[in-house]
Design a protein around this motif. Structure first.
Motif, PDB file in Angstrom:
ATOM      1  N   ARG A 104       1.984  -6.189   3.681  1.00  0.00           N
ATOM      2  CA  ARG A 104       3.393  -5.861   3.490  1.00  0.00           C
ATOM      3  C   ARG A 104       4.300  -6.723   4.354  1.00  0.00           C
ATOM      4  O   ARG A 104       5.486  -6.886   4.058  1.00  0.00           O
ATOM      5  CB  ARG A 104       3.633  -4.369   3.736  1.00  0.00           C
ATOM      6  CG  ARG A 104       2.836  -3.475   2.774  1.00  0.00           C
ATOM      7  CD  ARG A 104       3.178  -2.015   2.934  1.00  0.00           C
ATOM      8  NE  ARG A 104       4.466  -1.664   2.373  1.00  0.00           N
ATOM      9  CZ  ARG A 104       4.685  -1.407   1.081  1.00  0.00           C
ATOM     10  NH1 ARG A 104       3.700  -1.507   0.207  1.00  0.00           N
ATOM     11  NH2 ARG A 104       5.898  -1.076   0.672  1.00  0.00           N
ATOM     12  N   GLU A 105       3.771  -7.303   5.406  1.00  0.00           N
ATOM     13  CA  GLU A 105       4.569  -8.194   6.246  1.00  0.00           C
ATOM     14  C   GLU A 105       4.880  -9.509   5.540  1.00  0.00           C
ATOM     15  O   GLU A 105       5.809 -10.227   5.948  1.00  0.00           O
ATOM     16  CB  GLU A 105       3.852  -8.463   7.563  1.00  0.00           C
ATOM     17  CG  GLU A 105       3.705  -7.233   8.451  1.00  0.00           C
ATOM     18  CD  GLU A 105       3.052  -7.563   9.776  1.00  0.00           C
ATOM     19  OE1 GLU A 105       2.651  -8.748   9.958  1.00  0.00           O
ATOM     20  OE2 GLU A 105       2.951  -6.671  10.624  1.00  0.00           O
ATOM     21  N   ASP A 106       4.126  -9.844   4.504  1.00  0.00           N
ATOM     22  CA  ASP A 106       4.317 -11.114   3.812  1.00  0.00           C
ATOM     23  C   ASP A 106       5.409 -11.061   2.744  1.00  0.00           C
ATOM     24  O   ASP A 106       5.778 -12.092   2.184  1.00  0.00           O
ATOM     25  CB  ASP A 106       3.010 -11.555   3.149  1.00  0.00           C
ATOM     26  CG  ASP A 106       1.937 -11.903   4.156  1.00  0.00           C
ATOM     27  OD1 ASP A 106       2.298 -12.192   5.318  1.00  0.00           O
ATOM     28  OD2 ASP A 106       0.743 -11.892   3.803  1.00  0.00           O
ATOM     29  N   VAL A 107       5.917  -9.860   2.437  1.00  0.00           N
ATOM     30  CA  VAL A 107       6.918  -9.721   1.373  1.00  0.00           C
ATOM     31  C   VAL A 107       8.305 -10.035   1.934  1.00  0.00           C
ATOM     32  O   VAL A 107       8.767  -9.386   2.872  1.00  0.00           O
ATOM     33  CB  VAL A 107       6.891  -8.297   0.773  1.00  0.00           C
ATOM     34  CG1 VAL A 107       8.053  -8.124  -0.216  1.00  0.00           C
ATOM     35  CG2 VAL A 107       5.564  -8.050   0.075  1.00  0.00           C
ATOM     36  N   HIS A 108       8.939 -11.056   1.338  1.00  0.00           N
ATOM     37  CA  HIS A 108      10.300 -11.424   1.742  1.00  0.00           C
ATOM     38  C   HIS A 108      11.343 -11.014   0.704  1.00  0.00           C
ATOM     39  O   HIS A 108      12.521 -10.901   1.030  1.00  0.00           O
ATOM     40  CB  HIS A 108      10.394 -12.927   1.960  1.00  0.00           C
ATOM     41  CG  HIS A 108       9.662 -13.408   3.166  1.00  0.00           C
ATOM     42  ND1 HIS A 108       9.676 -14.722   3.581  1.00  0.00           N
ATOM     43  CD2 HIS A 108       8.871 -12.744   4.072  1.00  0.00           C
ATOM     44  CE1 HIS A 108       8.945 -14.851   4.671  1.00  0.00           C
ATOM     45  NE2 HIS A 108       8.435 -13.666   4.978  1.00  0.00           N
TER      46      HIS A 108
ATOM     47  N   LEU B 247       8.489  -2.722   4.668  1.00  0.00           N
ATOM     48  CA  LEU B 247       8.426  -4.165   4.409  1.00  0.00           C
ATOM     49  C   LEU B 247       9.239  -4.827   5.519  1.00  0.00           C
ATOM     50  O   LEU B 247      10.422  -5.121   5.347  1.00  0.00           O
ATOM     51  CB  LEU B 247       9.003  -4.499   3.030  1.00  0.00           C
ATOM     52  CG  LEU B 247       8.313  -3.860   1.818  1.00  0.00           C
ATOM     53  CD1 LEU B 247       9.108  -4.121   0.551  1.00  0.00           C
ATOM     54  CD2 LEU B 247       6.879  -4.378   1.676  1.00  0.00           C
ATOM     55  N   PRO B 248       8.640  -5.039   6.673  1.00  0.00           N
ATOM     56  CA  PRO B 248       9.413  -5.436   7.866  1.00  0.00           C
ATOM     57  C   PRO B 248      10.130  -6.780   7.744  1.00  0.00           C
ATOM     58  O   PRO B 248      11.101  -7.021   8.464  1.00  0.00           O
ATOM     59  CB  PRO B 248       8.358  -5.471   8.981  1.00  0.00           C
ATOM     60  CG  PRO B 248       7.056  -5.682   8.257  1.00  0.00           C
ATOM     61  CD  PRO B 248       7.206  -4.938   6.965  1.00  0.00           C
TER      62      PRO B 248
ATOM     63  N   PRO C 261      15.952  -0.245   1.777  1.00  0.00           N
ATOM     64  CA  PRO C 261      16.154  -0.929   3.066  1.00  0.00           C
ATOM     65  C   PRO C 261      17.555  -1.525   3.177  1.00  0.00           C
ATOM     66  O   PRO C 261      18.219  -1.818   2.177  1.00  0.00           O
ATOM     67  CB  PRO C 261      15.093  -2.044   3.034  1.00  0.00           C
ATOM     68  CG  PRO C 261      14.097  -1.611   2.010  1.00  0.00           C
ATOM     69  CD  PRO C 261      14.872  -0.848   0.984  1.00  0.00           C
ATOM     70  N   ASP C 262      17.994  -1.734   4.395  1.00  0.00           N
ATOM     71  CA  ASP C 262      19.321  -2.275   4.663  1.00  0.00           C
ATOM     72  C   ASP C 262      19.266  -3.805   4.667  1.00  0.00           C
ATOM     73  O   ASP C 262      19.360  -4.454   5.724  1.00  0.00           O
ATOM     74  CB  ASP C 262      19.848  -1.750   5.995  1.00  0.00           C
ATOM     75  CG  ASP C 262      21.295  -2.165   6.241  1.00  0.00           C
ATOM     76  OD1 ASP C 262      21.959  -2.559   5.268  1.00  0.00           O
ATOM     77  OD2 ASP C 262      21.739  -2.083   7.400  1.00  0.00           O
ATOM     78  N   VAL C 263      19.107  -4.374   3.476  1.00  0.00           N
ATOM     79  CA  VAL C 263      19.114  -5.827   3.293  1.00  0.00           C
ATOM     80  C   VAL C 263      20.049  -6.142   2.131  1.00  0.00           C
ATOM     81  O   VAL C 263      20.393  -5.250   1.348  1.00  0.00           O
ATOM     82  CB  VAL C 263      17.696  -6.386   3.010  1.00  0.00           C
ATOM     83  CG1 VAL C 263      16.756  -6.066   4.169  1.00  0.00           C
ATOM     84  CG2 VAL C 263      17.144  -5.836   1.699  1.00  0.00           C
ATOM     85  N   PRO C 264      20.494  -7.387   1.993  1.00  0.00           N
ATOM     86  CA  PRO C 264      21.389  -7.720   0.873  1.00  0.00           C
ATOM     87  C   PRO C 264      20.763  -7.413  -0.484  1.00  0.00           C
ATOM     88  O   PRO C 264      19.546  -7.554  -0.679  1.00  0.00           O
ATOM     89  CB  PRO C 264      21.623  -9.224   1.047  1.00  0.00           C
ATOM     90  CG  PRO C 264      21.358  -9.492   2.489  1.00  0.00           C
ATOM     91  CD  PRO C 264      20.277  -8.543   2.885  1.00  0.00           C
ATOM     92  N   ILE C 265      21.625  -7.007  -1.427  1.00  0.00           N
ATOM     93  CA  ILE C 265      21.227  -6.730  -2.808  1.00  0.00           C
ATOM     94  C   ILE C 265      22.064  -7.624  -3.708  1.00  0.00           C
ATOM     95  O   ILE C 265      23.274  -7.740  -3.526  1.00  0.00           O
ATOM     96  CB  ILE C 265      21.462  -5.255  -3.167  1.00  0.00           C
ATOM     97  CG1 ILE C 265      20.702  -4.330  -2.214  1.00  0.00           C
ATOM     98  CG2 ILE C 265      21.063  -4.970  -4.620  1.00  0.00           C
ATOM     99  CD1 ILE C 265      21.103  -2.869  -2.332  1.00  0.00           C
TER     100      ILE C 265
END
Length: 322
Positions: free
Chosen positions: A45-49, A64-65, A87-91
């Motif tokens: 799961r660490e490999d998912v960007h 998904l860190p 998660p708090d990332v751009p959409i």
């Protein structure tokens, strides 16, 4: 970021109701050197960007860190926010010429069907009735009002004008389109509702648009036009419509007919009275299907531009959920 490091970021494909195989195939073809994985697969799961999603299962994007970007596989993004663990990332939304043209085809088809009395003629055929004395208004006698003047609404407006229809439009923020009389905001909404004979909703689902297509809106429309009472077409989001109010407006003659491609609950329950109402046309959320072959190249372009440090296109405003 080096090219090698960039290519190491996996893409998580998280969807519901779709066969992921065609998407995996297209990602494998277009995203050379970048692996695409499924939520139930065996991967680090660490490999998912990146996450490409459509109605993802709640929690599928948790833990998904190194997730950097969420990409909606449809024009809307309300399905993304249904996940309480987002998660708090751009959409971002993916806009492609293919998706835009599919929606425009649908809008033009349904506007013309109502304008050229398609439902009436199909009924007459079923009853073997030859009746030819009803006047048919010309396109330039009819006004189509479009709710939502983004990429989809703007393209549909242009094509409808090319056929000869008068077009008005409403949007939350002020927009200017050549040949279109536009209105915006709460102050412009009431005036807009008096302008059209056929209303087309392409609105996203946001807290502001939830339940907007309701009796309070229908009652403000003009009462009569060349087609009789106004027609409603909703190819935006089901959550923007109050289906009980639509049925009541049809039965009271406030609306003369409706076409609905989206619904409050999908699939539409078999006991819904919408199925059998004589003034309702139903299509199964088919107005603008997402095509893997058309959208995957746009997704890869967005990812590669992001990795080059370029500004994200079609970035979603989380506060407005659109």
């Amino acid at each position: 970021m080096s090219e090698k490091a960039a290519k190491s970021g996996k893409i998580l494909l998280a969807t519901s109701g779709w066969d992921p195989a065609i998407w995996i195939e297209n990602f494998a073809d277009k995203a050379k050197g970048r692996e695409t994985v499924l939520p139930d697969g065996d991967f680090n799961r660490e490999d998912v960007h990146y996450a490409a999603v459509w109605k993802q299962q709640p929690g599928s994007l948790k833990d998904l860190p190194n997730l950097k970007l969420i990409i909606s596989l449809g024009a809307g993004v309300d399905h993304v926010f249904h996940d309480p663990f987002i998660p708090d990332v751009p959409i971002v939304r993916i806009i492609s010429p293919d998706l835009t043209m599919r929606m425009t085809e649908y809008v033009v088809w349904q506007v013309l069907d109502h304008h050229r009395l398609g439902r009436r003629y199909r009924q007459q055929q079923s009853e073997k009735i030859w009746h030819e004395d009803r006047r048919q208004p010309a396109a330039n006698e009819v006004t189509v009002g479009i709710l939502g003047l983004g990429v989809l609404g703007s393209d549909a407006a242009e094509k409808l004008m090319n056929i000869g229809f008068n077009v008005t439009g409403w949007s939350r923020r002020e927009r200017q389109l050549d040949g279109v009389t536009t209105y915006h905001g709460a102050d412009g909404f009431k005036a807009f509702l008096k302008t059209a004979d056929i209303f087309v909703s392409l609105l996203p689902l946001t807290p502001d648009t939830k339940g907007l297509l309701s009796m309070s809106m229908f009652a403000q429309m003009k009462e009569e036009g060349p087609l009789g009472a106004p027609v409603l077409i909703n190819a935006g989001r089901g959550g923007s419509q109050n289906e009980a109010d639509i049925l009541a407006a049809l039965d009271r003659g406030i609306l003369s007919a409706v076409t609905l491609d989206v619904f409050q609950q999908e699939p539409l329950p078999t006991d819904s009275p919408l199925w059998t109402h004589p003034k309702v046309t139903i299509t199964p959320h088919a107005a603008a299907a997402s095509s893997a072959s058309a959208l995957v190249p746009a997704i890869i372009q967005q990812i590669e531009a992001f990795e080059r440090g370029e500004v994200l296109q079609n970035l979603v405003d989380r506060s407005n959920q659109y």
